[in-house]
Design a protein around this motif. Structure first.
Motif, mmCIF file in Angstrom:
data_model
loop_
_atom_site.group_PDB
_atom_site.id
_atom_site.type_symbol
_atom_site.label_atom_id
_atom_site.label_comp_id
_atom_site.label_asym_id
_atom_site.label_seq_id
_atom_site.Cartn_x
_atom_site.Cartn_y
_atom_site.Cartn_z
ATOM 1 N N LYS A 384 0.832 -1.216 0.000
ATOM 2 C CA LYS A 384 0.000 0.000 0.000
ATOM 3 C C LYS A 384 0.861 1.259 0.000
ATOM 4 O O LYS A 384 0.596 2.204 -0.747
ATOM 5 N N TYR A 386 3.930 1.546 -1.003
ATOM 6 C CA TYR A 386 4.608 1.621 -2.302
ATOM 7 C C TYR A 386 3.679 2.165 -3.375
ATOM 8 O O TYR A 386 4.078 3.001 -4.201
ATOM 9 N N TRP A 387 2.432 1.723 -3.377
ATOM 10 C CA TRP A 387 1.468 2.231 -4.355
ATOM 11 C C TRP A 387 1.238 3.727 -4.191
ATOM 12 O O TRP A 387 1.167 4.465 -5.184
ATOM 13 N N ARG A 388 1.106 4.195 -2.948
ATOM 14 C CA ARG A 388 0.849 5.619 -2.727
ATOM 15 C C ARG A 388 2.024 6.466 -3.218
ATOM 16 O O ARG A 388 1.821 7.509 -3.860
ATOM 17 N N CYS A 390 4.349 5.646 -5.520
ATOM 18 C CA CYS A 390 4.462 5.572 -6.982
ATOM 19 C C CYS A 390 3.353 6.356 -7.666
ATOM 20 O O CYS A 390 3.557 6.876 -8.769
ATOM 21 N N GLY A 391 2.198 6.437 -7.043
ATOM 22 C CA GLY A 391 1.108 7.180 -7.658
ATOM 23 C C GLY A 391 1.257 8.677 -7.542
ATOM 24 O O GLY A 391 0.683 9.418 -8.344
ATOM 25 N N GLU A 480 -0.085 -7.782 -7.257
ATOM 26 C CA GLU A 480 -1.468 -8.047 -7.663
ATOM 27 C C GLU A 480 -2.060 -9.211 -6.883
ATOM 28 O O GLU A 480 -3.233 -9.171 -6.491
ATOM 29 N N ARG A 485 -5.920 -8.284 -6.725
ATOM 30 C CA ARG A 485 -6.402 -7.392 -7.768
ATOM 31 C C ARG A 485 -6.943 -8.173 -8.946
ATOM 32 O O ARG A 485 -6.346 -9.154 -9.414
ATOM 33 N N SER A 491 -5.469 -0.408 -10.610
ATOM 34 C CA SER A 491 -4.866 -0.440 -9.285
ATOM 35 C C SER A 491 -4.894 0.944 -8.655
ATOM 36 O O SER A 491 -5.130 1.953 -9.319
ATOM 37 N N GLU A 492 -4.648 0.981 -7.353
ATOM 38 C CA GLU A 492 -4.616 2.259 -6.642
ATOM 39 C C GLU A 492 -3.485 3.144 -7.156
ATOM 40 O O GLU A 492 -3.636 4.364 -7.255
ATOM 41 N N MET A 493 -2.355 2.527 -7.495
ATOM 42 C CA MET A 493 -1.236 3.295 -8.025
ATOM 43 C C MET A 493 -1.605 3.957 -9.350
ATOM 44 O O MET A 493 -1.301 5.127 -9.583
ATOM 45 N N GLU A 494 -2.271 3.217 -10.232
ATOM 46 C CA GLU A 494 -2.678 3.788 -11.512
ATOM 47 C C GLU A 494 -3.718 4.883 -11.329
ATOM 48 O O GLU A 494 -3.713 5.886 -12.049
#
Length: 656
Positions: A384, A386-388, A390-391, A480, A485, A491-494
């Motif tokens: 989570k 990491y996604w935030r 990267c986004g 994923e 996912r 995804s949250e990052m996208e």
């Protein structure tokens, strides 16, 4: 209902809800929480069925005590089937168990052939039969009385090969986080059959006959207290190898009659729980089939042994966290081999229990495990975070640890006590911008801190390299599969990247919309100035030099005040004017020379025709008064900081 029963049901429902919500990364709305309360009744009925089955099994025969104390069995030393306690004392790695192929379609074809061979060896009495006709003689869901596999069983039943959807969901949820595309080779129950016994004593005798008759590679005893689940369901799972003609691993399920009946009655309640969880938590892009399997697996999986929990706490005390132990003691890669794990156990003085802990963590039976098996909650939180990042961060910042660290720790977000190091309370402010609560931010900080442990002196800090380690998460784990996912969902990052790009596009549009207005204002200013110069060709423009400024004793003038005029028709060389005070007024028409030339108030008044705001082109008032400089008419914008405090080069802020 007794108080203990109600508390047990509430605990089980809370456990299922927390794990599914964590991996699905979704929080249901308040209006949907009533659906969770509605699950209390089917879950209570489900548990009551297994409680009645346990009572009947205790009263039915003498084998209950033996089943509770019987050990699981595993292959050691290249094919020797040994009890766990004997194998643990050897302190050597158990043999790996997996299918011979990775392709899922090929596996399903082999499973169909293995299922026919398994039914022939278990069911029909009196010799070999035709593998092509066994499906008609013994269809899926039917029972076969007096099976050939063991005379102690009352009947055998044919559940059929594992459905494709269930097989895909199992591989995705359980083996996908660590094995990625190779996850299907760990499906060991594609071909399966069940044997039902009257009581525990008959089951014990039947197990011994099966071990003698088949090539057994593993025995898992779910009667043992170390392998019990939340529901109280009990059985023995035996893995065997059949040649069809390639070696294929199949599953035999041995259970007592009371538990077999309880499982059939509990099936509708399990399906209701699965459907409810899928409806609640599939709205954020999670796969509904994966959620259904996860909810069922939480209820049926063995609970983590207390000794394994204690071992993880020792790792956290020694290295600071389980993630730090993974990075420093177990290689930090996508898999931890047995040798590295044994060294980590040696560091916490538990080498003698290496094999015991390794078998508990090795979910795939492949001889290794991943960070997800070691600490699933840590893996989910790191994904989570990491996604935030990267986004919200740019690709250039993600490539440079120093720039990424500077972006996260901008002055508008947090003021670091020590540059280049971030303490826990400072990290909370950064994590709050990314949408994390204080409790989760403290845990993420602990997981990222690679310098912790019992030998480290406080305070704990994070460095740019600790933040940059997050870029290895996609190589260590399949994000994923960790977050369940759906392949077709965003995804949250996208989503964060799309929001970030949309905000920047809106800023660019606003910037382009402001540019014509500013250009027009600057154009009117330059036209008025050029008109004044053209009206008086005898105006001389001189640049203020540092030498001239020092000779006259006056301060260097700005570019706007460096324009002066010479008196028309004057041919004599101008004389240097005496120094005057800054507050001393200048008489009109006196022709007093400044540091850059002579000011003719008459010519200046003629040249000050169209300066905006009543000011002349030299910064004087239109009435020819004191020579004070006016503010520029063009808008002066102060750079604004974005949500991370980073100033944009064009004066606009980045909106995430």
């Amino acid at each position: 209902k007794s108080r203990s029963c109600i508390e047990s049901v509430d605990h089980i429902l809370s456990t299922v809800n927390q794990i599914v919500a964590m991996r699905a990364n979704c929080t249901p709305e308040e209006s949907q929480l009533n659906a969770l309360r509605d699950l209390m009744e089917p879950l209570s009925a489900l548990m009551q069925e297994y409680k009645d089955a346990a009572r009947d099994a205790e009263l039915s025969g003498e084998g209950a005590e033996w089943l509770r104390n019987a050990q699981c069995m595993r292959l050691f030393h290249d094919g020797c089937l040994m009890e766990d306690l004997d194998g643990w004392h050897e302190c050597t790695q158990p043999d790996t168990l997996m299918q011979t192929v990775d392709d899922f379609d090929v596996l399903m074809e082999l499973a169909a052939k293995a299922q026919a061979q398994l039914l022939l060896k278990v069911g029909p009495e009196g010799g070999e039969g035709d593998a092509d006709k066994i499906g008609k003689r013994w269809p899926m869901g039917a029972k076969w009385n007096h099976p050939r596999a063991t005379k102690k069983a009352q009947f055998a039943y044919n559940p059929g090969i594992k459905p494709r959807g269930s097989a895909v969901a199992k591989a995705f949820v359980r083996f996908g986080p660590s094995e990625r595309e190779n996850r299907y080779r760990h499906l060991l129950d594609l071909a399966r059959c069940g044997l039902v016994f009257a009581d525990g004593a008959m089951l014990r005798e039947g197990l011994n006959q099966i071990i003698d008759r088949f090539e057994v590679i593993q025995v898992l005893n779910y009667y043992n207290k170390d392998h019990q689940n939340l529901l109280g369901q009990k059985h023995i799972e035996v893995l065997i190898v059949l040649k069809c003609p390639e070696p294929f691993i199949c599953e035999l399920r041995l259970e007592e009659m009371s538990y077999f009946i309880a499982r059939e009655k509990a099936s509708p309640h399990i399906e209701k729980i699965q459907k409810t969880m899928a409806n609640l938590y599939s709205g954020n892009g999670a796969d509904p089939l994966a959620i259904e399997y996860l909810a069922s697996w939480i209820l049926h999986r063995p609970k983590e042994n207390h000794s394994v929990t204690v071992f993880k706490k020792h790792l956290s005390r020694r290295f600071g966290s389980t993630v730090a132990a993974w990075r420093k003691a177990m290689g930090g890669g996508n898999q931890a081999p047995f040798t590295k794990f044994r060294e980590a156990c040696q560091d916490v003085n538990m080498r003698h229990r290496t094999v015991e802990f390794f078998q508990s963590l090795d979910a795939t039976f492949a001889g290794n495990f991943s960070l997800f098996e070691l600490d699933p909650e840590a893996a989910v939180l790191l994904v989570k975070f990491y996604w935030r990042i990267c986004g919200l961060a740019t690709p250039e910042q993600l490539e440079d640890p120093e720039r990424l660290f500077a972006r996260l720790t901008a002055k508008s977000v947090v003021k670091l006590k020590h540059p280049g190091r971030m303490e826990a309370h400072e990290f909370r402010r950064v994590a709050k911008v990314l949408g994390f609560e204080d409790a989760d931010s403290d845990r993420v900080f602990q997981f990222l801190d690679s310098h912790g442990g019992e030998a480290h002196e406080p305070p704990a800090t994070l460095t740019p390299n600790d933040i940059a380690w997050l870029k290895k998460i996609p190589q260590i784990l399949c994000v994923e599969c960790v977050m369940l996912r759906d392949s077709t969902a965003t995804s949250e990052m996208e989503s964060l990247r799309a929001i970030n790009m949309s905000g920047r596009a809106q800023q660019n549009q606003g910037r382009r919309a402001r540019m014509p207005h500013e250009v027009s204002r600057a154009g009117s200013r330059s036209s008025s100035l050029s008109g004044a110069i053209r009206s008086k060709p005898n105006i001389v423009v001189k640049r203020a030099s540092s030498v001239g400024g020092s000779a006259s004793g006056s301060r260097p003038q700005s570019a706007r005040n460096s324009i002066s005029s010479k008196q028309s028709g004057t041919s004599q060389r101008p004389q240097a004017a005496p120094m005057r005070s800054a507050n001393q007024p200048v008489a009109k028409g006196s022709g007093q020379r400044t540091s850059v030339g002579t000011v003719d108030t008459g010519a200046a008044s003629q040249a000050s025709t169209a300066a905006p705001g009543g000011a002349t082109a030299w910064g004087e008032d239109s009435d020819g008064g004191s020579a004070r400089q006016t503010k520029p008419s063009a808008a002066v914008t102060r750079p604004r900081s974005n949500s991370f405090g980073e100033e944009s080069s064009d004066g606009d802020s980045d909106t995430f």
